[in-house]
Design an enzyme around this catalytic site. Structure first.
Site, PDB file in Angstrom:
ATOM      1  N   ASN A   1     -10.643  -0.967   0.580  1.00  0.00           N
ATOM      2  CA  ASN A   1     -11.808  -0.294   1.166  1.00  0.00           C
ATOM      3  C   ASN A   1     -11.826   1.204   0.892  1.00  0.00           C
ATOM      4  OD1 ASN A   1      -9.510  -0.653   2.995  1.00  0.00           O
ATOM      5  ND2 ASN A   1     -10.675   0.577   4.433  1.00  0.00           N
ATOM      6  N   HIS A   2     -10.652   1.785   0.536  1.00  0.00           N
ATOM      7  CA  HIS A   2     -10.601   3.221   0.214  1.00  0.00           C
ATOM      8  C   HIS A   2     -10.641   3.476  -1.300  1.00  0.00           C
ATOM      9  CE1 HIS A   2      -9.997   4.545   4.311  1.00  0.00           C
ATOM     10  NE2 HIS A   2      -9.006   3.700   4.472  1.00  0.00           N
TER      11      HIS A   2
ATOM     12  N   HIS B   1      -3.487  -4.071   3.528  1.00  0.00           N
ATOM     13  CA  HIS B   1      -4.407  -3.244   4.328  1.00  0.00           C
ATOM     14  C   HIS B   1      -3.916  -2.922   5.734  1.00  0.00           C
ATOM     15  CE1 HIS B   1      -8.106  -1.491   5.964  1.00  0.00           C
ATOM     16  NE2 HIS B   1      -8.149  -2.419   6.883  1.00  0.00           N
TER      17      HIS B   1
ATOM     18  N   HIS C   1      -7.287  -7.857   0.482  1.00  0.00           N
ATOM     19  CA  HIS C   1      -7.193  -6.649   1.302  1.00  0.00           C
ATOM     20  C   HIS C   1      -8.082  -6.833   2.533  1.00  0.00           C
ATOM     21  CE1 HIS C   1      -5.967  -2.412   1.424  1.00  0.00           C
ATOM     22  NE2 HIS C   1      -7.137  -2.169   1.961  1.00  0.00           N
TER      23      HIS C   1
ATOM     24  N   ASP D   1       0.792  -1.217   0.000  1.00  0.00           N
ATOM     25  CA  ASP D   1       0.000   0.000   0.000  1.00  0.00           C
ATOM     26  C   ASP D   1       0.843   1.296   0.000  1.00  0.00           C
ATOM     27  OD1 ASP D   1      -1.232  -2.354   0.834  1.00  0.00           O
ATOM     28  OD2 ASP D   1      -2.738  -1.324   2.030  1.00  0.00           O
TER      29      ASP D   1
ATOM     30  N   ASN E   1      -4.228   3.981  -0.878  1.00  0.00           N
ATOM     31  CA  ASN E   1      -3.932   5.086   0.041  1.00  0.00           C
ATOM     32  C   ASN E   1      -2.991   6.108  -0.594  1.00  0.00           C
ATOM     33  OD1 ASN E   1      -3.692   2.373   2.182  1.00  0.00           O
ATOM     34  ND2 ASN E   1      -5.311   3.877   2.454  1.00  0.00           N
TER      35      ASN E   1
HETATM   36 FE   FE2 Z   1      -7.255  -0.540   3.302  1.00  0.00          FE
END
Ligand code: FE2
Length: 273
Positions: free
Chosen positions: A67-68, A178, A153, A8, A40
């Site tokens: 999730n982002h 993650h 993730h 990430d 991210n």
């Molecule tokens: Fe994440």
């Protein structure tokens, strides 16, 4: 085939490390395919089209999310015209973009990339175990593709390990992302898939999972949010996992990669020929 997965990318520090280091790594190790998790990359939350293009220009072949994925609203639009940007496959039907794609390397090999979200301590989504069955039966290793990389993730170590074992022998590499702190368990599973529970972030580790430490500390000690989370700006450690696959698409060698910043360095020793 020589594969590299980089964890990430957090904010500018992570992007700088990627852009400065990847071109030399790619040339030195004659990498066939590079996957990066970019969820991210834009100020810690999501990804913009400009940042996506910067990563691709630095030598990234595919960018996975999590999730982002859509924290930057523009991603909902440009993901439709960017086949190299992959969002979790177990988002609801109708979500823009795609959860898996097959890419051709410069040498003509086909690489399947899949991104999935875990469900333990995370938002409720479609079952990732069921979903990967569909993806793998649509594109089996050795038939539909020559290598495959899965970014799982997820928050829980147990779910990540269970998922790795579930796909063992059917993918080249399954990587947990993650939680942003690398685990020390990179290995080849008994069925032949490369695996690491958590690859770690590419970000400044003098931080709370990549974020400047002041605000997280305030929230933990006083319970009152007083400002936004901002990515930490010190030198990032580039974290990844390097894998070599054989003719059957399964992993032959695997090693963690950690370069720069605060973490102890590590790199594969098997490509220094
Ligand atoms: Fe994440």
């Amino acid at each position: 085939m020589r594969l590299l997965f980089i964890g990430d990318i957090v904010g500018r520090a992570g992007r700088t490390a990627l852009i400065h280091r990847l071109p030399a790594l790619r040339a030195r190790w004659r990498l066939d395919f590079v996957v990066v998790n970019g969820e991210n990359a834009a100020g810690g939350f999501g990804i913009t089209e400009t940042i996506c293009e910067e990563c691709l220009a630095a030598g990234v072949d595919a960018i996975t999310l999590g999730n982002h994925a859509f924290d930057q609203r523009e991603a909902l639009v440009f993901i439709e015209r960017q086949p190299r940007l992959i969002r979790p496959a177990n988002y609801p039907a109708g979500t823009p973009g795609r959860g898996a794609n097959v890419f051709e390397t410069a040498a003509g090999a086909r690489v399947l990339v899949i991104n999935l979200l875990g469900r333990v301590f995370m938002d409720a989504l479609d079952d990732p175990f069921q979903r990967i069955e569909q993806e793998l039966s649509a594109c089996p290793l050795g038939i539909g593709c020559d290598a495959s990389v899965v970014d799982f993730h997820a928050e829980a170590t147990s779910e990540k390990q269970a998922f790795g074992l579930f796909v063992d022998g059917r993918v080249s590499l399954v990587v947990g992302t993650h939680t942003h702190v690398p685990s020390a368990d990179a290995r080849i599973l008994s069925g032949g898939s490369g695996f690491i529970t958590e690859v770690g972030m590419t970000g400044d580790y003098d931080s709370v999972i990549g974020m400047d430490k002041e605000e997280p500390l305030r929230r933990f000690t006083r319970r009152i949010p007083s400002s936004r989370f901002e990515p930490a700006g010190g030198e990032a450690t580039l974290c990844g996992v390097a894998v070599e696959t054989g003719a059957d698409g399964l992993a032959r060698r695997i090693a963690p990669l950690r370069l720069g910043g605060a973490l102890c360095p590590a790199e594969p020793d098997f490509w220094n020929d």
